[in-house]
Design an enzyme around this catalytic site. Structure first.
Site, PDB file in Angstrom:
ATOM      1  N   ILE A   1       1.039  -1.402   0.457  1.00 37.59           N
ATOM      2  CA  ILE A   1       0.237  -0.052  -0.027  1.00 37.59           C
ATOM      3  C   ILE A   1       1.038   1.110   0.197  1.00 37.59           C
ATOM      4  CG2 ILE A   1      -1.461   1.293   1.003  1.00 37.59           C
ATOM      5  CD1 ILE A   1      -3.197  -1.884   1.833  1.00 37.59           C
ATOM      6  N   CYS A   2       2.025   1.234   1.011  1.00 39.79           N
ATOM      7  CA  CYS A   2       2.734   2.136   0.583  1.00 39.79           C
ATOM      8  C   CYS A   2       4.049   2.479  -0.998  1.00 39.79           C
ATOM      9  CB  CYS A   2       4.109   2.185   2.051  1.00 39.79           C
ATOM     10  SG  CYS A   2       3.310   2.235   3.734  1.00 39.79           S
ATOM     11  N   ARG A   3       4.109   1.433  -0.844  1.00 37.50           N
ATOM     12  CA  ARG A   3       4.017   1.125  -2.562  1.00 37.50           C
ATOM     13  C   ARG A   3       3.162   2.255  -3.574  1.00 37.50           C
ATOM     14  NH1 ARG A   3       3.692  -3.808  -4.562  1.00 37.50           N
ATOM     15  NH2 ARG A   3       1.977  -3.072  -4.684  1.00 37.50           N
TER      16      ARG A   3
END
Length: 151
Positions: free
Chosen positions: A46-48
């Site tokens: 999700i951070c990516r």
């Protein structure tokens, strides 16, 4: 943990290094808006997706007078490898590594029990005050179109 920052609050000045080891100082960006986009940890899906989306929309933010920045507690070498692996073109990924999570904590966004920041977007106005803030569930991908529509 510090109380969570809210609209109208002054953001304490900070200097953090980006993925290339360059200093980025919030006060040096006065006169333009700044989007502080916090993500918990590099190398997570999700951070990516959050940072890739922000990089893809970078030019649209800049066209609206906003400097977008990605922030997490990851160290600079990790940020650099991660940015390179994702093909980040323009976005600066800032390392809030040491003192560990100090910028996130100053905004009330550091999650002590996890050792990383929450997922949040903080829009800082030209004078360094919070114009808009939204904290997301950790597994929720922020909608940057929502931010762009505010501008």
């Amino acid at each position: 943990m510090t109380e969570q920052i809210k609209v109208g609050d002054q953001v304490r000045d900070f200097t953090l290094k980006d993925q290339d080891g360059n200093d980025v100082t919030l006060s040096s960006l006065r006169g333009k808006k700044v989007l502080l986009s916090f993500h918990p940890l590099a190398w997570t899906p999700i951070c990516r997706d959050q940072m890739k989306a922000l990089d893809d929309l970078y030019d649209r933010f800049v066209a609206k007078g906003v400097e977008p920045l990605g922030l997490s507690v990851d160290p600079i070498p990790s940020k650099k490898a991660w940015a390179d692996s994702m093909g980040i073109r323009s976005l600066k990924l800032l390392s809030d590594f040491w003192p560990h999570g100090a910028v996130a904590d100053s905004l009330g966004l550091f999650i002590e029990k996890h050792g990383f920041s929450g997922r949040a977007n903080v829009l800082v106005d030209e004078e360094g005050r919070v114009q808009w803030v939204k904290v997301y569930e950790l597994k929720t991908l922020p909608d940057f179109e929502e931010v762009l529509n505010l501008l």
